[in-house]
Design a protein around this motif. Structure first.
Motif, PDB file in Angstrom:
ATOM      1  N   THR B 179      -0.843  13.389   4.238  1.00  0.00           N
ATOM      2  CA  THR B 179      -0.662  12.334   5.242  1.00  0.00           C
ATOM      3  C   THR B 179      -2.023  11.669   5.436  1.00  0.00           C
ATOM      4  N   VAL B 180      -2.020  10.344   5.371  1.00  0.00           N
ATOM      5  CA  VAL B 180      -3.282   9.621   5.251  1.00  0.00           C
ATOM      6  C   VAL B 180      -3.805   9.128   6.591  1.00  0.00           C
ATOM      7  N   ASP B 181      -5.131   9.121   6.699  1.00  0.00           N
ATOM      8  CA  ASP B 181      -5.809   8.594   7.875  1.00  0.00           C
ATOM      9  C   ASP B 181      -6.380   7.207   7.548  1.00  0.00           C
ATOM     10  N   LEU B 182      -6.965   6.579   8.562  1.00  0.00           N
ATOM     11  CA  LEU B 182      -7.341   5.169   8.414  1.00  0.00           C
ATOM     12  C   LEU B 182      -8.431   4.901   7.396  1.00  0.00           C
ATOM     13  N   ARG B 183      -9.329   5.873   7.215  1.00  0.00           N
ATOM     14  CA  ARG B 183     -10.500   5.585   6.388  1.00  0.00           C
ATOM     15  C   ARG B 183     -10.318   5.896   4.911  1.00  0.00           C
ATOM     16  N   LEU B 184      -9.078   6.178   4.474  1.00  0.00           N
ATOM     17  CA  LEU B 184      -8.866   6.526   3.065  1.00  0.00           C
ATOM     18  C   LEU B 184      -9.133   5.345   2.139  1.00  0.00           C
ATOM     19  N   ASN B 185      -8.683   4.165   2.527  1.00  0.00           N
ATOM     20  CA  ASN B 185      -8.870   2.980   1.663  1.00  0.00           C
ATOM     21  C   ASN B 185      -8.572   1.724   2.477  1.00  0.00           C
ATOM     22  N   GLU B 186      -8.753   0.575   1.847  1.00  0.00           N
ATOM     23  CA  GLU B 186      -8.398  -0.721   2.441  1.00  0.00           C
ATOM     24  C   GLU B 186      -7.159  -1.223   1.727  1.00  0.00           C
ATOM     25  N   PRO B 187      -6.002  -1.253   2.374  1.00  0.00           N
ATOM     26  CA  PRO B 187      -4.809  -1.697   1.653  1.00  0.00           C
ATOM     27  C   PRO B 187      -4.924  -3.157   1.194  1.00  0.00           C
ATOM     28  N   ARG B 188      -4.344  -3.427   0.037  1.00  0.00           N
ATOM     29  CA  ARG B 188      -4.380  -4.785  -0.520  1.00  0.00           C
ATOM     30  C   ARG B 188      -3.308  -5.650   0.147  1.00  0.00           C
ATOM     31  N   TYR B 189      -3.476  -6.955   0.013  1.00  0.00           N
ATOM     32  CA  TYR B 189      -2.424  -7.881   0.433  1.00  0.00           C
ATOM     33  C   TYR B 189      -1.555  -8.183  -0.779  1.00  0.00           C
ATOM     34  N   ALA B 190      -0.312  -8.508  -0.514  1.00  0.00           N
ATOM     35  CA  ALA B 190       0.564  -8.918  -1.610  1.00  0.00           C
ATOM     36  C   ALA B 190       0.276 -10.378  -1.933  1.00  0.00           C
ATOM     37  N   SER B 191       0.032 -10.682  -3.203  1.00  0.00           N
ATOM     38  CA  SER B 191      -0.212 -12.074  -3.587  1.00  0.00           C
ATOM     39  C   SER B 191       1.132 -12.804  -3.686  1.00  0.00           C
ATOM     40  N   LEU B 192       1.085 -14.127  -3.624  1.00  0.00           N
ATOM     41  CA  LEU B 192       2.327 -14.896  -3.663  1.00  0.00           C
ATOM     42  C   LEU B 192       3.148 -14.628  -4.940  1.00  0.00           C
ATOM     43  N   PRO B 193       2.500 -14.653  -6.112  1.00  0.00           N
ATOM     44  CA  PRO B 193       3.289 -14.343  -7.328  1.00  0.00           C
ATOM     45  C   PRO B 193       3.935 -12.959  -7.254  1.00  0.00           C
ATOM     46  N   ASN B 194       3.227 -11.998  -6.681  1.00  0.00           N
ATOM     47  CA  ASN B 194       3.787 -10.649  -6.585  1.00  0.00           C
ATOM     48  C   ASN B 194       4.934 -10.572  -5.584  1.00  0.00           C
ATOM     49  N   ILE B 195       4.855 -11.389  -4.544  1.00  0.00           N
ATOM     50  CA  ILE B 195       5.965 -11.442  -3.585  1.00  0.00           C
ATOM     51  C   ILE B 195       7.214 -11.972  -4.306  1.00  0.00           C
ATOM     52  N   MET B 196       7.019 -12.981  -5.164  1.00  0.00           N
ATOM     53  CA  MET B 196       8.138 -13.521  -5.943  1.00  0.00           C
ATOM     54  C   MET B 196       8.696 -12.452  -6.891  1.00  0.00           C
ATOM     55  N   LYS B 197       7.773 -11.788  -7.571  1.00  0.00           N
ATOM     56  CA  LYS B 197       8.168 -10.777  -8.550  1.00  0.00           C
ATOM     57  C   LYS B 197       8.921  -9.615  -7.892  1.00  0.00           C
ATOM     58  N   ALA B 198       8.538  -9.312  -6.652  1.00  0.00           N
ATOM     59  CA  ALA B 198       9.133  -8.165  -5.948  1.00  0.00           C
ATOM     60  C   ALA B 198      10.634  -8.339  -5.750  1.00  0.00           C
TER      61      ALA B 198
END
Ligand code: FAD
Lengths: 308, 253
Positions: B179-198
């Motif tokens: 179970t992850v805490d806040l300082r593990l990483n910085e989550p990425r944002y979904a790019s527009l092309p990836n939102i389409m692909k999803a």
């Protein structure tokens, strides 16, 4: 309807949150036992002195030096036979273990209890403490953690008998490697009467020393916002808030902290709140008793130089 | 190695929770919703493992009404390979023990060896589901982690846990739940092309009822009240002398 308290030890001392758990359990049951998992049988001494405890159940094994959750949860689930309540303080120690005990006993645990309404009805915070919910459990066994700031810390004065449980230590799938403990001479954050807390506004680890200097002057503990911890000004165990520690000191002095709801969740019950911030609109200021609207470096210099 | 990432749709963490006067419940009907921030961090960690070649597949799982699909699509847009949607007919009051049982069912079916999930959801703040799930599956458990390293032979992970006294480092043999805490990483944002692909990525729907899990509430919410911070008098001061004299008068020094 007896209760078992899972005791957390700091070295050989009983953690303050375990003392809060005893107070909470005393509102539920007149028969309270303590359970200690440890590698050192001499640790029973501080536990048997706790007021309000009938007997101390100990499980002693080398494997229990750094509470391994897979092992601890099985041992606690076994030790629960005959008990109605399992109560412990809301610390990372208990939050790690108690839900797993719940899974083994098919019980839905209750986290962060702040008030006991009846033998199965409790008040607990949701949404970073912005909502308080009254919840009723229908489980046969009740497992809960309690907020150390919401119950008095039960003292010493007892002389409970100590009984060693002869449990078989189960195999484990994980191993302890190391512990990087923060060493500090200052008062412990969660029980301190005064806290000086610093945020992103401090700007650097070097500047954060000004917070530590002021804390020493006031015989206070040091706290921090998440932003200050993320930026590496100070280590994680100083974080106050929804995902850090919950505190309720007599004095909370917040320096360069904006007052996000996640931070307020950890300190809003402080008796007196003082804010030092140059932004007149910082949300933190609205809940302050005293506001010094200024550059924090000017204020800290003046405070640190002031002869009390 | 398959990774399962259980995720939750919650009230946007920067929105103040309000109680609806009519329903006497927390008002979510028109509120801004988001993926639980801890779940975003879990997704990010799984994606990093996939990109490093250590994971064969990443699968996001979420439980709820139809709106939950939005959250799963967000995970797919971030880069998760496929999604499993456990559909409930109405807003059920599912508790961590129920969620644990549902997830355990899916994890057994998928034979996943690594589960990465948030340490808590910022709505109910229970901090229980990962721990419960580990007990139900008898997997090893690492809670509140801020560092994660898979061994070269992918048989274990070394995790750093943020605990009250500092950082604890443990080795967990797989199968494991972290179970992850806040300082593990910085989550990425979904790019527009990836939102389409999803939109065309696989999303399987399973009716909760078909799993045969008892979801009768163990805990009943009797009432909820707002207890947000109360504004205080906020007296302005402007010197160290004034501050110390006020604090002395208040008797807190
Ligand atoms: C899931 C989740 C959980 C979280 N949990 C926590 C938690 O447990 N604890 C926590 O604290 N946060 C938590 N946060 C983060 C929280 O939302 C805020 O981002 C954080 O508290 C901000 O920290 P800060 O006030 O130090 O920084 P900022 O919001 O950047 O505020 C800095 C303040 O310093 C002031 N300032 C700057 N320079 C000066 C100067 N020279 N003189 C005077 N004042 C100055 C500014 O006016 C500002 O008010 C969480 C967030 C999420 C999403």
């Amino acid at each position: 309807m007896s209760a078992l308290i899972l005791i957390e030890l700091n070295g050989s001392e009983v953690n303050a949150s375990s003392r809060a758990a005893i107070t909470a359990a005393s509102q539920l049951s007149d028969s309270i036992d303590a359970l200690v998992l440890t590698n050192d049988s001499s640790n029973s001494e501080s536990v048997s002195k706790l007021a309000g405890i009938n007997s101390v159940k100990m499980i002693v094994d080398d494997a229990l030096e750094h509470a391994n959750v897979e092992v601890a949860s099985k041992l606690i689930a076994e030790a629960m036979s005959g008990y109605k309540y399992l109560v412990s303080g809301s610390s990372t120690y208990s939050k790690n273990i108690l839900p797993r005990v719940g899974a083994l006993l098919d019980v839905q645990p209750i986290s962060d209890v702040c008030e006991i309404k009846s033998n199965n009805t409790f008040v607990r915070p949701l949404y970073a403490g912005n909502i308080m919910a009254t919840v009723e459990s229908s489980d046969e066994i009740i497992i809960m953690t309690v907020r150390a700031t919401a119950f008095e810390h039960s003292g010493d004065g007892g002389s409970a008998k100590v009984e060693a449980l002869s449990s078989t230590i189960p195999e484990s799938n994980s191993t302890f490697i190391s512990l990087q403990e923060s060493q500090s001479e200052r008062p412990e954050l969660t029980t301190a009467a005064r806290i000086v807390s610093g945020g992103r506004g401090l700007g650097s680890k070097e500047n954060f020393a000004l917070i530590e200097q002021l804390a020493d002057k006031l015989d206070a503990a040091v706290g921090a916002s998440r932003a200050a911890v993320d930026a590496g000004f100070i280590s994680n165990d100083y974080q106050v808030g929804q995902t850090g520690k919950v505190v309720a000191p007599q004095l909370y002095l917040a320096v360069g902290i904006s007052g996000a709801i996640q931070h307020l969740a950890g300190m809003k019950d402080s008796q007196v709140i003082v804010v030092i911030n140059n932004d007149p609109d910082a949300p933190m200021s609205r809940m302050a008793d005293l506001v010094w609207q200024t550059d924090l470096f000017v204020a800290l210099k003046e405070l640190n130089e002031y002869q009390i | 190695m398959k990774i399962i990432i259980p995720i939750k749709r919650v009230l946007d963490p920067y929105t103040q929770a309000r109680v609806n006067k009519q329903t006497e419940q927390v008002d979510l009907a028109n509120a801004k919703m988001a993926m639980n921030p801890f779940c975003e961090i879990a997704v990010e960690e799984a994606l990093t493992l996939k990109e490093s070649g250590a994971a064969s597949e990443t699968i996001a799982v979420s439980i709820g009404t139809d709106k939950t699909v939005d959250t799963l699509r967000t995970a797919l847009a971030m880069g998760v390979d496929r999604a499993i949607f456990i559909k409930t007919e109405s807003e059920l009051d599912l508790q961590p023990l129920h969620i644990g049982k549902i997830l355990a069912n899916i994890i057994r079916r998928e034979e996943a060896e690594l589960i990465i999930m948030g340490k808590q959801a910022v709505d109910n703040d229970n901090n229980q589901t990962g721990q419960i799930l580990s007990g139900l599956l008898d997997y090893s458990l690492g809670t509140f982690i801020s560092k994660f390293e898979l061994s070269a032979d992918a048989s274990s992970v070394e995790v750093s846990r943020e605990i009250d006294s500092g950082i604890e480092i443990r080795k967990l043999n797989l199968p494991a739940i972290v179970t992850v805490d806040l300082r593990l990483n910085e989550p990425r944002y979904a790019s527009l092309p990836n939102i389409m692909k999803a939109r065309s990525k696989p999303l399987e729907t399973i009716e909760l009822d078909s799993l045969g899990i008892d979801t009768s509430p163990r805990i009943k919410v009797i009432s909820v009240v707002e207890s947000g911070t109360k504004d205080r008098a906020s007296k302005q001061i402007s010197s160290a002398e004034e501050l110390f004299s006020e604090l002395n008068q208040m008797g807190v020094l």
